[in-house]
Design a protein around this motif. Sequence first.
Motif, PDB file in Angstrom:
ATOM      1  N   PHE A 234     -52.167  10.533  45.696  1.00 48.61           N
ATOM      2  CA  PHE A 234     -51.026  10.137  44.857  1.00 48.61           C
ATOM      3  C   PHE A 234     -50.320   8.951  45.492  1.00 48.61           C
ATOM      4  CE2 PHE A 234     -49.033  12.707  48.068  1.00 48.61           C
ATOM      5  CZ  PHE A 234     -47.759  12.179  48.214  1.00 48.61           C
ATOM      6  N   HIS A 235     -49.601   8.211  44.684  1.00 45.83           N
ATOM      7  CA  HIS A 235     -48.728   7.154  45.185  1.00 45.83           C
ATOM      8  C   HIS A 235     -47.683   6.816  44.119  1.00 45.83           C
ATOM      9  CE1 HIS A 235     -51.776   4.734  43.006  1.00 45.83           C
ATOM     10  NE2 HIS A 235     -50.767   3.929  42.745  1.00 45.83           N
ATOM     11  N   CYS A 248     -48.488   8.110  40.206  1.00 46.33           N
ATOM     12  CA  CYS A 248     -49.898   8.193  39.833  1.00 46.33           C
ATOM     13  C   CYS A 248     -50.565   9.231  40.723  1.00 46.33           C
ATOM     14  CB  CYS A 248     -50.570   6.822  39.992  1.00 46.33           C
ATOM     15  SG  CYS A 248     -52.377   6.878  39.915  1.00 46.33           S
ATOM     16  N   MET A 249     -51.283  10.159  40.123  1.00 42.48           N
ATOM     17  CA  MET A 249     -51.958  11.221  40.864  1.00 42.48           C
ATOM     18  C   MET A 249     -53.425  11.295  40.476  1.00 42.48           C
ATOM     19  SD  MET A 249     -49.166  14.309  40.515  1.00 42.48           S
ATOM     20  CE  MET A 249     -48.986  14.019  38.747  1.00 42.48           C
ATOM     21  N   THR A 250     -54.274  11.509  41.453  1.00 43.95           N
ATOM     22  CA  THR A 250     -55.673  11.843  41.202  1.00 43.95           C
ATOM     23  C   THR A 250     -55.804  13.353  41.304  1.00 43.95           C
ATOM     24  OG1 THR A 250     -56.448   9.746  42.118  1.00 43.95           O
ATOM     25  CG2 THR A 250     -58.053  11.521  41.925  1.00 43.95           C
ATOM     26  N   LEU A 251     -56.211  13.981  40.205  1.00 37.41           N
ATOM     27  CA  LEU A 251     -56.268  15.440  40.134  1.00 37.41           C
ATOM     28  C   LEU A 251     -57.704  15.923  40.015  1.00 37.41           C
ATOM     29  CD1 LEU A 251     -53.405  16.083  37.532  1.00 37.41           C
ATOM     30  CD2 LEU A 251     -53.209  16.010  40.015  1.00 37.41           C
ATOM     31  N   GLU A 252     -57.897  17.161  40.422  1.00 36.29           N
ATOM     32  CA  GLU A 252     -59.164  17.859  40.171  1.00 36.29           C
ATOM     33  C   GLU A 252     -58.856  19.147  39.440  1.00 36.29           C
ATOM     34  OE1 GLU A 252     -63.084  19.776  42.402  1.00 36.29           O
ATOM     35  OE2 GLU A 252     -61.738  18.441  43.503  1.00 36.29           O
ATOM     36  N   ASP A 259     -57.190  10.703  36.652  1.00 35.82           N
ATOM     37  CA  ASP A 259     -55.870  10.246  37.089  1.00 35.82           C
ATOM     38  C   ASP A 259     -54.826  10.545  36.024  1.00 35.82           C
ATOM     39  OD1 ASP A 259     -56.958   9.227  39.440  1.00 35.82           O
ATOM     40  OD2 ASP A 259     -57.410   7.302  38.513  1.00 35.82           O
ATOM     41  N   VAL A 260     -53.612  10.821  36.481  1.00 35.22           N
ATOM     42  CA  VAL A 260     -52.484  11.109  35.601  1.00 35.22           C
ATOM     43  C   VAL A 260     -51.281  10.307  36.072  1.00 35.22           C
ATOM     44  CG1 VAL A 260     -50.821  12.881  34.885  1.00 35.22           C
ATOM     45  CG2 VAL A 260     -53.249  13.415  34.922  1.00 35.22           C
ATOM     46  N   CYS A 261     -50.531   9.756  35.111  1.00 33.72           N
ATOM     47  CA  CYS A 261     -49.312   9.003  35.403  1.00 33.72           C
ATOM     48  C   CYS A 261     -48.123   9.724  34.779  1.00 33.72           C
ATOM     49  CB  CYS A 261     -49.428   7.575  34.866  1.00 33.72           C
ATOM     50  SG  CYS A 261     -47.993   6.532  35.202  1.00 33.72           S
ATOM     51  N   ILE A 262     -47.013   9.806  35.533  1.00 35.40           N
ATOM     52  CA  ILE A 262     -45.816  10.482  35.050  1.00 35.40           C
ATOM     53  C   ILE A 262     -44.585   9.779  35.583  1.00 35.40           C
ATOM     54  CG2 ILE A 262     -45.801  12.120  36.985  1.00 35.40           C
ATOM     55  CD1 ILE A 262     -44.659  14.226  35.091  1.00 35.40           C
ATOM     56  N   ASN A 263     -43.525   9.779  34.802  1.00 35.09           N
ATOM     57  CA  ASN A 263     -42.239   9.264  35.248  1.00 35.09           C
ATOM     58  C   ASN A 263     -41.656  10.242  36.270  1.00 35.09           C
ATOM     59  OD1 ASN A 263     -39.439   8.405  35.378  1.00 35.09           O
ATOM     60  ND2 ASN A 263     -39.843   7.272  33.490  1.00 35.09           N
TER      61      ASN A 263
END
Length: 289
Positions: A234-235, A248-252, A259-263
């Motif tokens: 994540f970063h 931004c997160m890389t998920l499994e 990847d998922v982006c969230i405020n």
Amino acid sequence: MHSYLKAVGFSKIKKREELKEILLDVIRNYDEKIAVEDHEDGVFVEFSKNYGYDCGITVCGQYDENDRFHVEYYFPFFRGTGITTQEQVTVERHTDKESFAGACDDLRIGITLIFYLQNGTEYMLENQKGRISIQSLTLSGLAGEGRILLPVLKDKEAVKVEKETSNNRNHLIAAARNGDEEAMESLTMEDMDTYSMISHRIVNEDILSIVDSYFMPYGIQCDQYSILGEILDFHFFRNEMSGEELLCMTLESNNMQFDVCINKADLLGEPAIGRRFRGNIWLQGQLHF
């Protein structure tokens, strides 16, 4: 107003005039422009601009005979990294506008994944050539809300057994699709054993300590999902125009990485590698031809 604008850092937009200014900025200062000149109703054009780390807004529309551009629709996007799957993808046009939805059957998820196609104009250009060759698919998600959960305690042996079980289940599903009756029976017995185990453990445990991850449809819209997955990376970064902080997160989830982006304002908890993310996402996909 698009409900997922806040996921790319535009949560403070309340008026149409504010939105029009941003769409004009995309058209005038675009990072990417793709045009379909042989479109049946004129020249169809797609403008995209990044306002952060691979996230931004895409504006689509057409030029008339006087060379004036008319906006038909727009959507926020977040482009993921890597290759999510190489399974066969089916693409269909939406009824109300010149945009597309994709569908992919991935054995790891167990359901048909339906996603919003990010590079629809590129697909239109490939379709005009008369032959479409889709090599792979990159999935990503925009999250409207989410929270961070602690991981499930596992030892190395349990992780190894879980991976072997997942691989065996994928092979059984593939065989069942081809009409293997023994595989169908094995899957049925496995589901019964799982139901029995959950019924026994749920008396004394929380469901999120039993279920490590999930990926399932959410609501009545076909491209929205509720997910639970482990954070691999994540970063944080900021929207260049609004200054809002995004994550931004890389998920499994279910052995599938995306990847998922969230405020950050919509996230409850502190992310860390190994912890889990639980939230609702709008699933998007980018085809590689």
